[in-house]
Scaffold this motif. Structure first.
Motif, PDB file in Angstrom:
ATOM      1  N   SER A 168     -10.617 -48.351  94.196  1.00  0.00           N
ATOM      2  CA  SER A 168     -11.680 -48.506  93.193  1.00  0.00           C
ATOM      3  C   SER A 168     -12.374 -47.166  93.028  1.00  0.00           C
ATOM      4  O   SER A 168     -12.788 -46.553  94.014  1.00  0.00           O
ATOM      5  CB  SER A 168     -12.680 -49.563  93.648  1.00  0.00           C
ATOM      6  N   ILE A 169     -12.473 -46.713  91.800  1.00  0.00           N
ATOM      7  CA  ILE A 169     -13.097 -45.421  91.498  1.00  0.00           C
ATOM      8  C   ILE A 169     -14.422 -45.671  90.793  1.00  0.00           C
ATOM      9  O   ILE A 169     -14.435 -46.288  89.720  1.00  0.00           O
ATOM     10  CB  ILE A 169     -12.179 -44.577  90.596  1.00  0.00           C
ATOM     11  N   PRO A 170     -15.526 -45.181  91.374  1.00  0.00           N
ATOM     12  CA  PRO A 170     -16.819 -45.348  90.702  1.00  0.00           C
ATOM     13  C   PRO A 170     -16.832 -44.638  89.346  1.00  0.00           C
ATOM     14  O   PRO A 170     -16.062 -43.696  89.117  1.00  0.00           O
ATOM     15  CB  PRO A 170     -17.815 -44.687  91.659  1.00  0.00           C
ATOM     16  N   ASP A 171     -17.698 -45.096  88.470  1.00  0.00           N
ATOM     17  CA  ASP A 171     -17.768 -44.556  87.107  1.00  0.00           C
ATOM     18  C   ASP A 171     -17.959 -43.043  87.077  1.00  0.00           C
ATOM     19  O   ASP A 171     -17.336 -42.365  86.265  1.00  0.00           O
ATOM     20  CB  ASP A 171     -18.902 -45.216  86.318  1.00  0.00           C
ATOM     21  N   ASP A 172     -18.800 -42.509  87.975  1.00  0.00           N
ATOM     22  CA  ASP A 172     -19.055 -41.066  87.945  1.00  0.00           C
ATOM     23  C   ASP A 172     -17.795 -40.271  88.303  1.00  0.00           C
ATOM     24  O   ASP A 172     -17.501 -39.247  87.687  1.00  0.00           O
ATOM     25  CB  ASP A 172     -20.235 -40.674  88.828  1.00  0.00           C
ATOM     26  N   LEU A 173     -17.011 -40.754  89.270  1.00  0.00           N
ATOM     27  CA  LEU A 173     -15.764 -40.071  89.609  1.00  0.00           C
ATOM     28  C   LEU A 173     -14.724 -40.240  88.505  1.00  0.00           C
ATOM     29  O   LEU A 173     -13.956 -39.314  88.222  1.00  0.00           O
ATOM     30  CB  LEU A 173     -15.196 -40.585  90.930  1.00  0.00           C
ATOM     31  N   LYS A 187     -15.319 -40.395  85.371  1.00  0.00           N
ATOM     32  CA  LYS A 187     -15.684 -39.429  84.323  1.00  0.00           C
ATOM     33  C   LYS A 187     -15.234 -38.020  84.714  1.00  0.00           C
ATOM     34  O   LYS A 187     -14.780 -37.247  83.869  1.00  0.00           O
ATOM     35  CB  LYS A 187     -17.180 -39.468  84.063  1.00  0.00           C
ATOM     36  N   MET A 188     -15.326 -37.692  86.019  1.00  0.00           N
ATOM     37  CA  MET A 188     -14.879 -36.378  86.482  1.00  0.00           C
ATOM     38  C   MET A 188     -13.364 -36.230  86.336  1.00  0.00           C
ATOM     39  O   MET A 188     -12.880 -35.164  85.947  1.00  0.00           O
ATOM     40  CB  MET A 188     -15.272 -36.160  87.943  1.00  0.00           C
TER      41      MET A 188
END
Length: 55
Positions: free
Chosen positions: A10-15, A17-18
């Motif tokens: 699971s990748i958080p939204d901020d990562l 976006k990166m």
């Protein structure tokens, strides 16, 4: 077919976006999402290993 191990992360939204920002840069152009994540993970792991050697 590849011999790579498959995992789900699971990748958080901020990562996320990166990763997308990297894919749209000159360095990441043409990479699939998974290839971009692998490249960034490799870069981070190498940087961490270099940092550990300096300690």
């Amino acid at each position: 077919m590849t011999d790579m191990r498959r995992v789900t992360v699971s990748i958080p939204d901020d990562l996320d976006k990166m990763v997308e920002k990297f894919r749209s840069s000159d360095s990441g152009k043409g990479f699939s999402y998974s290839e971009a994540v692998r490249r960034l993970l490799e870069i981070g792991m190498k940087a961490d290993a270099r940092g550990r050697k300096k300690r």
